[in-house]
Design a protein around this motif. Structure first.
Motif, PDB file in Angstrom:
ATOM      1  N   PHE A  34      -0.398 -60.653 -20.998  1.00 30.56           N
ATOM      2  CA  PHE A  34       0.809 -61.208 -21.616  1.00 30.56           C
ATOM      3  C   PHE A  34       0.539 -62.600 -22.176  1.00 30.56           C
ATOM      4  CE2 PHE A  34       3.328 -57.916 -19.482  1.00 30.56           C
ATOM      5  CZ  PHE A  34       4.321 -57.688 -20.417  1.00 30.56           C
ATOM      6  N   GLU A  35      -0.154 -63.421 -21.393  1.00 29.08           N
ATOM      7  CA  GLU A  35      -0.425 -64.796 -21.813  1.00 29.08           C
ATOM      8  C   GLU A  35      -1.247 -64.832 -23.092  1.00 29.08           C
ATOM      9  OE1 GLU A  35      -1.629 -68.941 -19.541  1.00 29.08           O
ATOM     10  OE2 GLU A  35      -2.448 -67.046 -18.784  1.00 29.08           O
ATOM     11  N   LYS A  36      -2.272 -63.997 -23.153  1.00 33.73           N
ATOM     12  CA  LYS A  36      -3.136 -63.964 -24.335  1.00 33.73           C
ATOM     13  C   LYS A  36      -2.423 -63.347 -25.522  1.00 33.73           C
ATOM     14  CE  LYS A  36      -7.726 -62.388 -25.810  1.00 33.73           C
ATOM     15  NZ  LYS A  36      -8.986 -61.717 -25.363  1.00 33.73           N
ATOM     16  N   HIS A  37      -1.743 -62.234 -25.308  1.00 35.79           N
ATOM     17  CA  HIS A  37      -1.076 -61.500 -26.396  1.00 35.79           C
ATOM     18  C   HIS A  37      -0.008 -62.362 -27.061  1.00 35.79           C
ATOM     19  CE1 HIS A  37       0.442 -58.028 -28.580  1.00 35.79           C
ATOM     20  NE2 HIS A  37       1.668 -58.314 -28.148  1.00 35.79           N
ATOM     21  N   ALA A  58     -10.662 -70.717 -28.524  1.00 37.01           N
ATOM     22  CA  ALA A  58     -11.257 -70.239 -29.780  1.00 37.01           C
ATOM     23  C   ALA A  58     -12.222 -69.080 -29.528  1.00 37.01           C
ATOM     24  CB  ALA A  58     -11.981 -71.384 -30.474  1.00 37.01           C
ATOM     25  N   GLN A  59     -13.058 -69.208 -28.494  1.00 33.95           N
ATOM     26  CA  GLN A  59     -14.115 -68.217 -28.267  1.00 33.95           C
ATOM     27  C   GLN A  59     -13.591 -66.925 -27.654  1.00 33.95           C
ATOM     28  OE1 GLN A  59     -16.572 -69.777 -30.284  1.00 33.95           O
ATOM     29  NE2 GLN A  59     -17.845 -68.661 -28.822  1.00 33.95           N
ATOM     30  N   ASN A  60     -12.668 -67.025 -26.708  1.00 35.85           N
ATOM     31  CA  ASN A  60     -12.278 -65.848 -25.926  1.00 35.85           C
ATOM     32  C   ASN A  60     -10.831 -65.401 -26.106  1.00 35.85           C
ATOM     33  OD1 ASN A  60     -14.892 -65.691 -24.716  1.00 35.85           O
ATOM     34  ND2 ASN A  60     -14.309 -67.351 -23.320  1.00 35.85           N
ATOM     35  N   TRP A  61     -10.034 -66.225 -26.791  1.00 36.44           N
ATOM     36  CA  TRP A  61      -8.629 -65.874 -26.970  1.00 36.44           C
ATOM     37  C   TRP A  61      -8.241 -65.739 -28.445  1.00 36.44           C
ATOM     38  CZ3 TRP A  61      -4.654 -66.470 -22.844  1.00 36.44           C
ATOM     39  CH2 TRP A  61      -5.229 -66.619 -21.567  1.00 36.44           C
ATOM     40  N   GLU A  62      -9.150 -66.100 -29.339  1.00 38.68           N
ATOM     41  CA  GLU A  62      -8.895 -66.053 -30.785  1.00 38.68           C
ATOM     42  C   GLU A  62      -7.701 -66.932 -31.163  1.00 38.68           C
ATOM     43  OE1 GLU A  62      -8.619 -61.998 -32.081  1.00 38.68           O
ATOM     44  OE2 GLU A  62     -10.280 -61.367 -30.828  1.00 38.68           O
ATOM     45  N   ILE A  63      -7.626 -68.082 -30.517  1.00 36.36           N
ATOM     46  CA  ILE A  63      -6.544 -69.031 -30.781  1.00 36.36           C
ATOM     47  C   ILE A  63      -7.163 -70.354 -31.201  1.00 36.36           C
ATOM     48  CG2 ILE A  63      -4.691 -70.399 -29.713  1.00 36.36           C
ATOM     49  CD1 ILE A  63      -4.170 -68.018 -27.851  1.00 36.36           C
ATOM     50  N   ASN A  64      -6.757 -70.869 -32.346  1.00 35.66           N
ATOM     51  CA  ASN A  64      -7.218 -72.171 -32.826  1.00 35.66           C
ATOM     52  C   ASN A  64      -6.223 -73.242 -32.371  1.00 35.66           C
ATOM     53  OD1 ASN A  64      -9.527 -71.193 -34.223  1.00 35.66           O
ATOM     54  ND2 ASN A  64      -8.190 -70.524 -35.904  1.00 35.66           N
TER      55      ASN A  64
END
Length: 484
Positions: free
Chosen positions: A167-170, A190-196
């Motif tokens: 849930f947190e990542k999505h 950036a590396q593991n969650w695809e979040i900038n």
């Protein structure tokens, strides 16, 4: 914080801060609100739980509107264990609908929602839904990872923890923008969650600064009954203070005032401050063990025994004799679930040269306490290893050097032997206390050197400049993109 003269961000001229927690214990989100109101000239709605009072600057600002949600009731003890899983599911469900009610009905439509994470469930879901319904931008301020905090109590292998992480990542990836507290966290996202994410370091606001002698004296007068209780405590602090007339408080344990002015007592204890949330990610037992080691080593150095100890304390106060190692008073501030457990451990220690006091300080007195202390101790280890303790930032703002537990990214903040020291065990902390306080108060050169470094760190950057440089551009950008 300086007032802003730039144009407002967004067409509606509003922002909403969301904290599924005690607002008074969420200083970073309070600072966001002040910056949005002062520097961006926005109307700010804060949706949070009550409990501890926020800083007076929030309460006095007419552009900031605080909306308090009802607290989830404490689960009564003695319930059958089979009920607990249902309670774990029921709590976030009720919180979700309460959040939606406040975010979609109770407050005006904002240009942007800024939400504190963790907690992630149900906060991120509710804010995402509300941002869609109200056509607002959605920014997550990553303080840590919620699933790692949950893993402290349930274990990383728990199915609940795995679901929480999903849930947190999505929903974290659905945000229009993200802020985070360290470069290490930025890299992980950036590396593991695809979040900038944009790094917005915690920096002290203007009310964290060294305290003047007058402010110290007034603070210790206000707190005298907590520091030197009349009944129930018999230790090196209360024993040493028996000769002080507390009725008029011309003299406190640390300060005195006469016709010539206010001054520090030369035979005062060294004052050490630690702020804690009394949770499993802070090993308070490490500090207690270090205190016991300090107490025993100093007693051995001075060749003191039980029969002479109390007499020595009395002489120390009244004879003006300078001992090579001072008495230590630890003031531990904060609220949390493990406080009573550790208070009971403290009562059983029976230390001779070390005393502890636990208390909760107001948002106005806490900076004064940091600005009056001789050393700060930080026991924060981080459930993720990727966030930094804000309490250390506050200490540096007050020019207070720090001894901090070493973990993966702490050196982004604490520069060893410049503004503080790091330790990995209670014995290391005890050695640092002996080194720093030898010759206290006038001949402790190592402590003075660290204080100078802490003063430089604290004066080099402040929250309003950090926010203006890093947070404002991101918030402006996501609002602009969302409105097109």
């Amino acid at each position: 914080m300086s007032g802003g003269t730039q144009e407002k961000i967004g067409k509606r001229g509003r922002a909403a801060i969301v904290v599924l927690g005690d607002l008074g214990r969420s200083p970073r989100m309070q600072y966001h609100a002040l910056s949005l109101a002062r520097q961006a000239s926005l109307q700010v709605d804060i949706v949070a739980y009550g409990g501890s009072d926020p800083h007076a600057a929030l309460l006095e600002n007419r552009s900031i509107h605080i909306h308090k949600m009802a607290q989830w009731p404490t689960v009564p003890k003695g319930l059958p264990r089979i009920i607990y899983p249902f309670m774990l599911l029921l709590k976030p469900l009720i919180q979700f609908f309460m959040l939606l009610w406040f975010l979609c009905v109770k407050i005006p439509s904002p240009d942007v929602f800024i939400v504190q994470n963790p907690p992630s469930v149900p906060t991120l879901v509710a804010v995402k839904w509300a941002s869609r319904l109200r056509r607002s931008a959605f920014v997550v301020d990553w303080h840590n990872f919620g699933y790692t905090l949950l893993g402290l109590s349930l274990g990383r292998s728990s199915h609940f923890v795995a679901a929480y992480k999903w849930f947190e990542k999505h929903y974290g990836k659905m945000a229009n923008g993200s802020l985070c507290v360290t470069k290490a966290m930025q890299h992980e996202l950036a590396q593991n969650w695809e979040i900038n994410a944009t790094v917005l370091y915690d920096q002290p606001p203007e009310f964290f600064r060294p305290a003047s002698l007058q402010e110290k004296h007034e603070l210790f007068c206000r707190l005298n009954k907590d520091i030197v209780p009349l009944h129930g405590v018999y230790d090196c602090v209360s024993t040493g203070n028996l000769g002080i007339d507390t009725s008029d408080l011309h003299e406190t344990l640390f300060t005195a005032r006469n016709t010539s002015g206010t001054f520090l007592n030369p035979n005062r204890p060294a004052l050490i401050v630690s702020s804690t949330s009394w949770t499993p990610d802070e090993d308070f037992g490490m500090l207690l063990e270090a205190a016991v080691m300090y107490d025993r080593r100093v007693a051995a150095i001075l060749n003191e025994d039980d029969s002479t100890e109390k007499e020595n304390f009395w002489k120390e106060i009244n004879s003006g004799r300078q001992y090579p190692y001072p008495r230590l008073l630890f003031i531990i501030t904060g609220k949390g679930p493990e406080r009573e457990k550790y208070e009971e451990k403290i009562r059983r220690l029976h230390l001779k040269r070390v005393a502890f006091r636990t208390m909760w300080l107001s948002a106005e007195d806490y900076p004064l306490m940091l600005g009056s202390a001789d050393l700060g101790v930080c026991l924060h280890t981080s459930s993720s290893g990727l966030d930094l303790p804000m309490k250390v930032v506050d200490m540096f703002g007050c020019g207070l050097p720090v001894c901090a537990v070493s973990f993966s990214c702490i050196e982004e903040l604490v520069k060893k032997e410049k503004n503080g020291l790091l330790f990995s065990s209670s014995s290391e902390l005890a050695e640092e206390l002996l080194m720093l306080f030898k010759g206290f108060p006038n001949e402790c050169d190592d402590l003075k050197s660290l204080r100078n470094g802490a003063m430089q760190t604290g004066s080099s950057a402040r929250w309003d400049t950090e926010w203006e440089e890093h947070a404002r551009p991101l918030i402006s950008e996501v609002i602009s993109k969302n409105s097109t």
